[in-house]
Scaffold this motif. Structure first.
Motif, PDB file in Angstrom:
ATOM      1  N   UNK A 169      -4.130  11.257   8.030  1.00  0.00           N
ATOM      2  CA  UNK A 169      -3.517  12.190   7.072  1.00  0.00           C
ATOM      3  C   UNK A 169      -2.866  11.469   5.898  1.00  0.00           C
ATOM      4  N   UNK A 170      -2.951  12.128   4.733  1.00  0.00           N
ATOM      5  CA  UNK A 170      -2.237  11.642   3.553  1.00  0.00           C
ATOM      6  C   UNK A 170      -0.827  12.210   3.610  1.00  0.00           C
ATOM      7  N   UNK A 171       0.137  11.341   3.665  1.00  0.00           N
ATOM      8  CA  UNK A 171       1.517  11.779   3.822  1.00  0.00           C
ATOM      9  C   UNK A 171       2.166  12.105   2.479  1.00  0.00           C
ATOM     10  N   UNK A 172       3.297  12.744   2.560  1.00  0.00           N
ATOM     11  CA  UNK A 172       4.098  13.044   1.374  1.00  0.00           C
ATOM     12  C   UNK A 172       4.453  11.736   0.664  1.00  0.00           C
TER      13      UNK A 172
ATOM     14  N   UNK B  60      12.526  -4.060   4.681  1.00  0.00           N
ATOM     15  CA  UNK B  60      13.598  -4.515   5.586  1.00  0.00           C
ATOM     16  C   UNK B  60      13.015  -5.332   6.734  1.00  0.00           C
ATOM     17  N   UNK B  61      11.894  -4.843   7.301  1.00  0.00           N
ATOM     18  CA  UNK B  61      11.251  -5.564   8.396  1.00  0.00           C
ATOM     19  C   UNK B  61      10.747  -6.929   7.963  1.00  0.00           C
ATOM     20  N   UNK B  62      10.124  -6.997   6.781  1.00  0.00           N
ATOM     21  CA  UNK B  62       9.612  -8.278   6.277  1.00  0.00           C
ATOM     22  C   UNK B  62      10.753  -9.254   6.021  1.00  0.00           C
ATOM     23  N   UNK B  63      11.855  -8.740   5.494  1.00  0.00           N
ATOM     24  CA  UNK B  63      13.022  -9.591   5.240  1.00  0.00           C
ATOM     25  C   UNK B  63      13.567 -10.156   6.549  1.00  0.00           C
ATOM     26  N   UNK B  64      13.621  -9.319   7.575  1.00  0.00           N
ATOM     27  CA  UNK B  64      14.112  -9.762   8.885  1.00  0.00           C
ATOM     28  C   UNK B  64      13.221 -10.862   9.456  1.00  0.00           C
ATOM     29  N   UNK B  65      11.904 -10.653   9.401  1.00  0.00           N
ATOM     30  CA  UNK B  65      10.964 -11.648   9.934  1.00  0.00           C
ATOM     31  C   UNK B  65      11.075 -12.956   9.151  1.00  0.00           C
TER      32      UNK B  65
ATOM     33  N   UNK C 109       0.817  -1.219   0.000  1.00  0.00           N
ATOM     34  CA  UNK C 109       0.000   0.000   0.000  1.00  0.00           C
ATOM     35  C   UNK C 109       0.852   1.270   0.000  1.00  0.00           C
ATOM     36  N   UNK C 110       1.924   1.279   0.795  1.00  0.00           N
ATOM     37  CA  UNK C 110       2.746   2.496   0.836  1.00  0.00           C
ATOM     38  C   UNK C 110       3.440   2.739  -0.502  1.00  0.00           C
ATOM     39  N   UNK C 111       3.957   1.683  -1.117  1.00  0.00           N
ATOM     40  CA  UNK C 111       4.561   1.848  -2.441  1.00  0.00           C
ATOM     41  C   UNK C 111       3.505   2.248  -3.475  1.00  0.00           C
TER      42      UNK C 111
ATOM     43  N   UNK D 257       9.427   5.829   1.567  1.00  0.00           N
ATOM     44  CA  UNK D 257      10.406   5.547   2.619  1.00  0.00           C
ATOM     45  C   UNK D 257       9.879   4.526   3.613  1.00  0.00           C
ATOM     46  N   UNK D 258       8.600   4.673   3.994  1.00  0.00           N
ATOM     47  CA  UNK D 258       7.989   3.698   4.900  1.00  0.00           C
ATOM     48  C   UNK D 258       7.921   2.318   4.251  1.00  0.00           C
TER      49      UNK D 258
END
Length: 245
Positions: free
Chosen positions: A213-216, A229-234, A131-133, A222-223
């Motif tokens: 809020x709709x972020x930049x 990275x988090x998914x790769x770690x898990x 979703x963020x991408x 970036x998120x």
């Protein structure tokens, strides 16, 4: 000539004595090592097994402390097993097989129920990344820019619901398991979950902007990178069996 012959004979005799002494020292050392398993309550067969295992495990890259701990655990297990008539061979196979199982332990079988929370967290991260991408990239192609972009709260909520639901859906269709409900009912559960999730997904955009809020777009991207990275770690540190990817 006779002096030379006598000298050679004496050297050969000394060499034989030296070799004999080396063999005696080796035999004596083996007896000392073997004796540590003879008077601790093990049967003769089990003591011999442990002696041979101790010799083979010493050839590996395990540290002396790891070797000692392993031998101690095995001896304790054997003393317990002997009470019900078990032998080391019954419990672990041949010495070579036991050494290999220590060096290359079998992988833990997959169990979606036991691994539910790692799977749920992994799927949360995956949907968060998607979703963020998606919304971060869409921002650059949409005419109204922020129009149609989901707020960060909506993304988090829909990702959490998807993450919690997908491992549960995996358990409903897990093969080789006796399920509580028949297949047709489990299919209905899966459809209901999909309907509920889609409803939450579409209504999330109506959450007030003050808490959603709709972020930049660069922040979204970036998120997304942090989520990858988090998914790769898990994925690397836990047994993931119900992942979307």
């Amino acid at each position: 000539m006779r002096v030379s012959s006598d000298s050679e004979s004496k050297q050969e005799s000394n060499a034989r004595k030296k070799n004999a002494n080396v063999r005696q020292d080796r035999d004596r050392a083996k007896k000392i090592v073997h004796s540590q398993f003879d008077n601790i309550g093990l049967t003769k067969r089990n003591a011999d097994y442990m002696f041979r295992f101790n010799q083979e495990i010493a050839k590996t890259k395990l540290t002396p402390q790891q070797q000692a701990d392993l031998v101690h655990q095995m001896v304790e297990a054997l003393l317990t097993g002997q009470k019900s008539g078990k032998t080391a061979r019954n419990m672990w196979g041949t010495v070579d097989q036991k050494v290999q199982s220590v060096l290359n332990p079998p992988k833990r079988p997959a169990d979606p129920r036991r691994d539910y929370w790692p799977n749920a967290f992994y799927n949360m991260l995956l949907f968060f990344v998607i979703f963020t991408f998606l919304y971060g990239i869409m921002f650059f192609f949409s005419k109204g820019n922020a129009r149609g972009t989901m707020g960060i709260t909506g993304i988090v909520v829909t990702s959490i619901i998807a993450g919690l639901g997908i491992p549960a859906m995996t358990m409903l269709i897990q093969p080789g398991v006796k399920h509580k409900y028949p297949l047709w009912l489990r299919i209905i559960f899966m459809i209901l979950f999909l309907v509920v999730w889609m409803g939450i997904f579409f209504t999330a955009s109506f959450i007030p902007a003050v808490i959603n809020p709709v972020l930049n777009p660069y922040v979204y991207i970036g998120l997304g990178v942090i989520g990858v990275v988090g998914a790769f770690f898990v994925k690397r540190n836990f047994r993931i069996t119900g992942g979307l990817f």
